[in-house]
Design a protein around this motif. Structure first.
Motif, PDB file in Angstrom:
ATOM      1  N   ALA A 127       0.836  -1.203   0.000  1.00 49.27           N
ATOM      2  CA  ALA A 127       0.000   0.000   0.000  1.00 49.27           C
ATOM      3  C   ALA A 127       0.870   1.253   0.000  1.00 49.27           C
ATOM      4  CB  ALA A 127      -0.937  -0.008   1.205  1.00 49.27           C
ATOM      5  N   ALA A 128       1.952   1.216   0.764  1.00 47.08           N
ATOM      6  CA  ALA A 128       2.875   2.356   0.800  1.00 47.08           C
ATOM      7  C   ALA A 128       3.477   2.598  -0.582  1.00 47.08           C
ATOM      8  CB  ALA A 128       3.976   2.112   1.834  1.00 47.08           C
ATOM      9  N   ARG A 129       3.851   1.528  -1.272  1.00 49.64           N
ATOM     10  CA  ARG A 129       4.386   1.682  -2.636  1.00 49.64           C
ATOM     11  C   ARG A 129       3.338   2.272  -3.571  1.00 49.64           C
ATOM     12  NH1 ARG A 129       7.062  -3.312  -1.853  1.00 49.64           N
ATOM     13  NH2 ARG A 129       5.455  -4.413  -3.023  1.00 49.64           N
ATOM     14  N   CYS A 130       2.086   1.849  -3.440  1.00 53.64           N
ATOM     15  CA  CYS A 130       1.014   2.404  -4.271  1.00 53.64           C
ATOM     16  C   CYS A 130       0.870   3.906  -4.052  1.00 53.64           C
ATOM     17  CB  CYS A 130      -0.322   1.732  -3.951  1.00 53.64           C
ATOM     18  SG  CYS A 130      -0.475   0.042  -4.536  1.00 53.64           S
ATOM     19  N   LEU A 131       1.010   4.329  -2.806  1.00 54.28           N
ATOM     20  CA  LEU A 131       0.866   5.740  -2.458  1.00 54.28           C
ATOM     21  C   LEU A 131       2.164   6.531  -2.613  1.00 54.28           C
ATOM     22  CD1 LEU A 131      -1.349   5.357   0.732  1.00 54.28           C
ATOM     23  CD2 LEU A 131      -2.054   6.288  -1.497  1.00 54.28           C
ATOM     24  N   ARG A 132       3.265   5.831  -2.898  1.00 57.04           N
ATOM     25  CA  ARG A 132       4.587   6.456  -3.020  1.00 57.04           C
ATOM     26  C   ARG A 132       4.989   7.160  -1.723  1.00 57.04           C
ATOM     27  NH1 ARG A 132       4.142   3.786  -7.209  1.00 57.04           N
ATOM     28  NH2 ARG A 132       4.749   4.463  -9.257  1.00 57.04           N
ATOM     29  N   VAL A 133       4.709   6.494  -0.602  1.00 54.10           N
ATOM     30  CA  VAL A 133       5.124   6.971   0.715  1.00 54.10           C
ATOM     31  C   VAL A 133       5.891   5.853   1.405  1.00 54.10           C
ATOM     32  CG1 VAL A 133       3.151   8.538   0.939  1.00 54.10           C
ATOM     33  CG2 VAL A 133       2.993   6.249   1.892  1.00 54.10           C
ATOM     34  N   GLY A 134       6.512   6.180   2.503  1.00 51.27           N
ATOM     35  CA  GLY A 134       7.239   5.177   3.257  1.00 51.27           C
ATOM     36  C   GLY A 134       6.313   4.326   4.118  1.00 51.27           C
ATOM     37  N   ARG A 135       6.878   3.242   4.594  1.00 52.79           N
ATOM     38  CA  ARG A 135       6.135   2.304   5.448  1.00 52.79           C
ATOM     39  C   ARG A 135       5.646   2.996   6.720  1.00 52.79           C
ATOM     40  NH1 ARG A 135       8.003  -0.998   9.566  1.00 52.79           N
ATOM     41  NH2 ARG A 135       6.860  -2.920   9.822  1.00 52.79           N
ATOM     42  N   THR A 136       6.492   3.807   7.327  1.00 54.28           N
ATOM     43  CA  THR A 136       6.122   4.508   8.566  1.00 54.28           C
ATOM     44  C   THR A 136       4.971   5.472   8.322  1.00 54.28           C
ATOM     45  OG1 THR A 136       8.397   4.319   9.339  1.00 54.28           O
ATOM     46  CG2 THR A 136       7.021   5.957  10.430  1.00 54.28           C
ATOM     47  N   THR A 137       5.019   6.198   7.218  1.00 59.70           N
ATOM     48  CA  THR A 137       3.931   7.119   6.876  1.00 59.70           C
ATOM     49  C   THR A 137       2.641   6.352   6.644  1.00 59.70           C
ATOM     50  OG1 THR A 137       5.476   8.683   5.899  1.00 59.70           O
ATOM     51  CG2 THR A 137       3.171   8.875   5.218  1.00 59.70           C
ATOM     52  N   CYS A 138       2.737   5.209   5.981  1.00 64.27           N
ATOM     53  CA  CYS A 138       1.556   4.391   5.721  1.00 64.27           C
ATOM     54  C   CYS A 138       0.947   3.910   7.046  1.00 64.27           C
ATOM     55  CB  CYS A 138       1.918   3.221   4.813  1.00 64.27           C
ATOM     56  SG  CYS A 138       0.487   2.421   4.072  1.00 64.27           S
ATOM     57  N   PHE A 139       1.773   3.466   7.969  1.00 63.43           N
ATOM     58  CA  PHE A 139       1.272   3.048   9.280  1.00 63.43           C
ATOM     59  C   PHE A 139       0.634   4.233  10.007  1.00 63.43           C
ATOM     60  CE2 PHE A 139       3.785  -0.951   9.153  1.00 63.43           C
ATOM     61  CZ  PHE A 139       2.786  -1.807   9.573  1.00 63.43           C
ATOM     62  N   ALA A 140       1.184   5.426   9.860  1.00 67.71           N
ATOM     63  CA  ALA A 140       0.599   6.618  10.493  1.00 67.71           C
ATOM     64  C   ALA A 140      -0.783   6.911   9.908  1.00 67.71           C
ATOM     65  CB  ALA A 140       1.521   7.817  10.313  1.00 67.71           C
ATOM     66  N   LEU A 141      -0.936   6.771   8.590  1.00 64.52           N
ATOM     67  CA  LEU A 141      -2.245   6.971   7.958  1.00 64.52           C
ATOM     68  C   LEU A 141      -3.252   5.941   8.459  1.00 64.52           C
ATOM     69  CD1 LEU A 141      -1.099   7.664   4.290  1.00 64.52           C
ATOM     70  CD2 LEU A 141      -2.063   9.323   5.906  1.00 64.52           C
ATOM     71  N   ILE A 142      -2.803   4.725   8.659  1.00 68.38           N
ATOM     72  CA  ILE A 142      -3.667   3.667   9.188  1.00 68.38           C
ATOM     73  C   ILE A 142      -4.052   3.986  10.629  1.00 68.38           C
ATOM     74  CG2 ILE A 142      -3.684   1.246   9.937  1.00 68.38           C
ATOM     75  CD1 ILE A 142      -1.983   0.677   7.369  1.00 68.38           C
ATOM     76  N   ARG A 143      -3.074   4.388  11.430  1.00 70.85           N
ATOM     77  CA  ARG A 143      -3.317   4.672  12.844  1.00 70.85           C
ATOM     78  C   ARG A 143      -4.338   5.799  13.021  1.00 70.85           C
ATOM     79  NH1 ARG A 143       1.369   4.044  14.198  1.00 70.85           N
ATOM     80  NH2 ARG A 143       2.227   6.052  13.612  1.00 70.85           N
ATOM     81  N   THR A 144      -4.284   6.830  12.158  1.00 75.55           N
ATOM     82  CA  THR A 144      -5.220   7.950  12.266  1.00 75.55           C
ATOM     83  C   THR A 144      -6.565   7.660  11.624  1.00 75.55           C
ATOM     84  OG1 THR A 144      -4.386   8.967  10.237  1.00 75.55           O
ATOM     85  CG2 THR A 144      -3.357   9.651  12.330  1.00 75.55           C
ATOM     86  N   GLY A 145      -6.684   6.518  10.934  1.00 70.85           N
ATOM     87  CA  GLY A 145      -7.936   6.152  10.295  1.00 70.85           C
ATOM     88  C   GLY A 145      -8.100   6.731   8.902  1.00 70.85           C
ATOM     89  N   GLU A 146      -7.090   7.413   8.396  1.00 70.80           N
ATOM     90  CA  GLU A 146      -7.177   7.988   7.052  1.00 70.80           C
ATOM     91  C   GLU A 146      -7.094   6.922   5.966  1.00 70.80           C
ATOM     92  OE1 GLU A 146      -5.121  11.896   6.437  1.00 70.80           O
ATOM     93  OE2 GLU A 146      -4.155  11.260   8.306  1.00 70.80           O
ATOM     94  N   LEU A 147      -6.390   5.835   6.248  1.00 67.37           N
ATOM     95  CA  LEU A 147      -6.255   4.738   5.299  1.00 67.37           C
ATOM     96  C   LEU A 147      -6.875   3.495   5.929  1.00 67.37           C
ATOM     97  CD1 LEU A 147      -5.095   3.714   2.596  1.00 67.37           C
ATOM     98  CD2 LEU A 147      -2.989   3.185   3.820  1.00 67.37           C
ATOM     99  N   GLU A 148      -7.854   2.931   5.253  1.00 69.19           N
ATOM    100  CA  GLU A 148      -8.562   1.758   5.769  1.00 69.19           C
ATOM    101  C   GLU A 148      -7.631   0.550   5.836  1.00 69.19           C
ATOM    102  OE1 GLU A 148     -12.291  -1.130   4.523  1.00 69.19           O
ATOM    103  OE2 GLU A 148     -11.706   0.501   3.207  1.00 69.19           O
ATOM    104  N   SER A 149      -7.756  -0.201   6.912  1.00 70.37           N
ATOM    105  CA  SER A 149      -7.014  -1.454   7.041  1.00 70.37           C
ATOM    106  C   SER A 149      -7.801  -2.391   7.936  1.00 70.37           C
ATOM    107  CB  SER A 149      -5.619  -1.213   7.623  1.00 70.37           C
ATOM    108  OG  SER A 149      -5.702  -0.913   8.998  1.00 70.37           O
ATOM    109  N   LEU A 150      -7.369  -3.637   7.957  1.00 64.37           N
ATOM    110  CA  LEU A 150      -8.000  -4.624   8.825  1.00 64.37           C
ATOM    111  C   LEU A 150      -6.969  -5.668   9.220  1.00 64.37           C
ATOM    112  CD1 LEU A 150      -8.977  -7.386   6.847  1.00 64.37           C
ATOM    113  CD2 LEU A 150      -9.999  -5.381   5.797  1.00 64.37           C
ATOM    114  N   MET A 151      -7.302  -6.393  10.254  1.00 60.48           N
ATOM    115  CA  MET A 151      -6.425  -7.462  10.706  1.00 60.48           C
ATOM    116  C   MET A 151      -6.948  -8.783  10.152  1.00 60.48           C
ATOM    117  SD  MET A 151      -4.022  -6.111  12.532  1.00 60.48           S
ATOM    118  CE  MET A 151      -3.319  -7.477  13.434  1.00 60.48           C
ATOM    119  N   VAL A 152      -6.053  -9.571   9.600  1.00 63.90           N
ATOM    120  CA  VAL A 152      -6.359 -10.921   9.139  1.00 63.90           C
ATOM    121  C   VAL A 152      -5.451 -11.819   9.961  1.00 63.90           C
ATOM    122  CG1 VAL A 152      -6.376 -12.517   7.206  1.00 63.90           C
ATOM    123  CG2 VAL A 152      -6.914 -10.106   6.819  1.00 63.90           C
ATOM    124  N   GLY A 153      -6.053 -12.490  10.944  1.00 61.39           N
ATOM    125  CA  GLY A 153      -5.226 -13.198  11.915  1.00 61.39           C
ATOM    126  C   GLY A 153      -4.431 -12.144  12.673  1.00 61.39           C
ATOM    127  N   GLY A 154      -3.141 -12.263  12.678  1.00 58.42           N
ATOM    128  CA  GLY A 154      -2.291 -11.261  13.316  1.00 58.42           C
ATOM    129  C   GLY A 154      -1.635 -10.322  12.328  1.00 58.42           C
TER     130      GLY A 154
END
Length: 77
Positions: A27-54
């Motif tokens: 997802a980070a590659r699709c958005l042309r951002v880093g992994r940390t930025t992608c996790f920040a977008l997920i944490r703030t709810g700006e980027l949808e994500s879900l847990m599959v198992g762990g």
């Protein structure tokens, strides 16, 4: 065709179907951002994500939806 859908297609195997879920790194590659930025977008709810198992996964259409929201916000401002 949007760059996000092109990138999602690149992630898929040449003979396989397009992925339904992406890793955070994909997802980070699709958005042309880093992994940390992608996790920040997920944490703030700006980027949808879900847990599959762990495992944290991002729906394949979520990066495009995020960009569409950002564009709409920018045009409204």
């Amino acid at each position: 065709m949007s760059s996000t859908s092109v990138d999602s297609n690149r992630i898929a195997q040449a003979d396989g179907p397009a992925p339904v879920l992406l890793t955070v790194e994909e997802a980070a590659r699709c958005l042309r951002v880093g992994r940390t930025t992608c996790f920040a977008l997920i944490r703030t709810g700006e980027l949808e994500s879900l847990m599959v198992g762990g495992l944290r996964r991002v729906p394949a259409d979520a990066p495009a939806a995020y960009l569409a929201r950002r564009r709409a916000e920018r045009q409204a401002a």
